[in-house]
Design an enzyme around this catalytic site. Structure first.
Site, PDB file in Angstrom:
ATOM      1  N   ASP A   1       0.766  -1.075   0.150  1.00  0.00           N
ATOM      2  CA  ASP A   1       0.041   0.093   0.212  1.00  0.00           C
ATOM      3  C   ASP A   1       0.876   1.170   0.092  1.00  0.00           C
ATOM      4  OD1 ASP A   1      -2.549  -1.152  -0.019  1.00  0.00           O
ATOM      5  OD2 ASP A   1      -2.941  -1.178   2.022  1.00  0.00           O
TER       6      ASP A   1
ATOM      7  N   HIS B   1     -12.591   0.488   5.237  1.00  0.00           N
ATOM      8  CA  HIS B   1     -11.284   0.154   4.813  1.00  0.00           C
ATOM      9  C   HIS B   1     -10.885   0.707   3.558  1.00  0.00           C
ATOM     10  CE1 HIS B   1     -11.090  -2.679   8.337  1.00  0.00           C
ATOM     11  NE2 HIS B   1     -11.921  -3.432   7.906  1.00  0.00           N
ATOM     12  N   LEU B   2     -11.736   0.595   2.489  1.00  0.00           N
ATOM     13  CA  LEU B   2     -11.258   1.287   1.239  1.00  0.00           C
ATOM     14  C   LEU B   2     -11.470   2.616   1.433  1.00  0.00           C
ATOM     15  CD1 LEU B   2     -10.500   0.364  -1.690  1.00  0.00           C
ATOM     16  CD2 LEU B   2     -12.879   0.634  -2.297  1.00  0.00           C
ATOM     17  N   ALA B   3     -12.280   3.275   2.159  1.00  0.00           N
ATOM     18  CA  ALA B   3     -12.368   4.727   2.344  1.00  0.00           C
ATOM     19  C   ALA B   3     -11.120   5.368   2.790  1.00  0.00           C
ATOM     20  CB  ALA B   3     -13.314   5.053   3.353  1.00  0.00           C
ATOM     21  N   ASP B   4     -10.503   4.641   3.937  1.00  0.00           N
ATOM     22  CA  ASP B   4      -9.061   4.849   4.381  1.00  0.00           C
ATOM     23  C   ASP B   4      -8.065   4.746   3.250  1.00  0.00           C
ATOM     24  OD1 ASP B   4      -7.044   5.883   6.257  1.00  0.00           O
ATOM     25  OD2 ASP B   4      -6.853   3.683   6.527  1.00  0.00           O
ATOM     26  N   GLN B   5      -8.063   3.621   2.455  1.00  0.00           N
ATOM     27  CA  GLN B   5      -6.703   3.504   1.557  1.00  0.00           C
ATOM     28  C   GLN B   5      -7.007   4.256   0.322  1.00  0.00           C
ATOM     29  OE1 GLN B   5      -6.297  -0.912   0.990  1.00  0.00           O
ATOM     30  NE2 GLN B   5      -6.959  -1.378   3.121  1.00  0.00           N
TER      31      GLN B   5
ATOM     32  N   HIS C   1      -8.826   6.120  12.048  1.00  0.00           N
ATOM     33  CA  HIS C   1      -7.860   5.909  10.878  1.00  0.00           C
ATOM     34  C   HIS C   1      -8.102   7.017   9.978  1.00  0.00           C
ATOM     35  CE1 HIS C   1      -5.133   2.350  10.777  1.00  0.00           C
ATOM     36  NE2 HIS C   1      -5.591   2.384  11.915  1.00  0.00           N
TER      37      HIS C   1
END
Length: 335
Positions: A98, A283-287, A307
């Protein structure tokens, strides 16, 4: 030099700080690394992420050693190349990758990195989330990258290996205001070869498919596999393919927990998300934040996580202001 207070978050702050130092050409110093954690300082997986980014841009690293509470990155040109990194523990390989993926936006030439460690471990997205959720979304917005897994690695031994190749890319805005209708679901189930006799991967997949078929009137695809691994383990990921975006929901097997219960954990996470109007899972929102910072856009997520906010604040330190705001029962993230 950009100064970052590392006590405000965990390893993510270190990884993203190194990534954006490479992207912007600005040196960065992170102090009080993971200062609020029970065990402060860098762990091996954080050092590995720093090394992976540094190899792509010939950066000078100071303090990049296990236990260090201060680290500085002085980047050079993003000339790409090739390197291999062994975490030496079950530290998350996807999290290390990532840190490398956003570099595609400024790379002058392809960069290939092979990382050995944990592919499917606690507190990190599993390998199938990276390959079946995150990468397809990013490819649809200009990212040119490929992932080649060699083997999986579970806690505690790790031992998995994945090669990532990123190529110079022109990112496009993440216009994900709506997720659109659900087109299909997919179940990705994997387990160690030592668990084949107990049918763990197959049972996880079967249980998830059965539960999903009673939940949504769309096709449900199924994949199960066994791998030789240094430590025994299993993982199941439910991939929800919507019209405009994908979402993913995973669960790791644990000793004493039936495979069917592991599958139900992942399915229930999907159900909870599908009841919302959000376009991206938490999780995708953060990534996606680094790509939002670089290319602009908008998306929504079910909840405002620590996060997400810490990550957005860090990007602001580099001059990339990201807006995180409550909006009609979801959280709107935009730039």
């Amino acid at each position: 030099m950009v100064m970052v207070d590392g006590s405000m978050g965990g390893g993510q702050l270190v990884r993203t700080a190194a990534t954006f130092a490479a992207l912007t050409g600005e040196s960065v110093e992170v102090t009080d690394v993971r200062g609020a954690r029970e065990e402060a300082g860098l762990k091996r997986q954080h050092v590995a992420a720093l090394e992976a980014v540094a190899a792509a841009c010939d950066a000078d690293l100071a303090g990049a050693e296990v236990g260090s509470e201060r680290v500085a990155v002085d980047p050079g040109a993003l000339d790409g190349g090739e390197t291999r990194i062994d975490v030496g523990t079950a530290g998350s390989v996807p999290l290390i990758l990532d840190a490398v993926l956003p570099l595609a936006a400024r790379l002058e030439a392809p960069y290939r990195v092979t990382v050995s460690g944990g592919t499917d471990v606690q507190w990190a997205p599993p390998l199938d989330y990276l390959t079946e959720v995150k990468l397809p979304v990013l490819r649809a917005h200009g990212l040119d990258a490929s992932v080649t897994p060699t083997r999986r690695g579970f806690y505690p031994a790790g031992g998995g290996a994945v090669t990532l190749t990123v190529r110079p890319s022109t990112l496009t805005a993440l216009d994900l205001r709506e997720r659109g209708r659900l087109r299909h679901l997919a179940v990705e189930s994997a387990a160690s070869e030592s668990l084949r006799e107990a049918d763990v991967a197959a049972r996880q997949a079967d249980a998830a498919v059965e539960a999903l078929q009673s939940t949504a009137a769309v096709p449900v695809l199924r994949e199960s596999a066994y791998d030789e691994t240094a430590s025994s383990g299993s993982v199941v990921t439910v991939v929800a393919a919507y019209e405009h975006v994908r979402a993913g929901f995973s669960a790791l097997g644990e000793r004493g927990t039936p495979a069917e219960a592991v599958a139900e954990d992942a399915v229930e996470s999907f159900r909870a998300f599908d009841r919302t109007a959000a376009s991206t899972d938490a999780h995708l929102a953060d990534q996606l934040l680094p790509y939002l910072a670089l290319a602009g856009g908008v998306y929504t997520t079910p909840e405002r996580t620590a996060h997400l906010e810490t990550h957005a604040d860090l990007l602001g330190t580099f001059g990339f202001d990201v807006d995180v705001a409550d909006a009609d029962g979801v959280v709107r993230v935009s730039r």
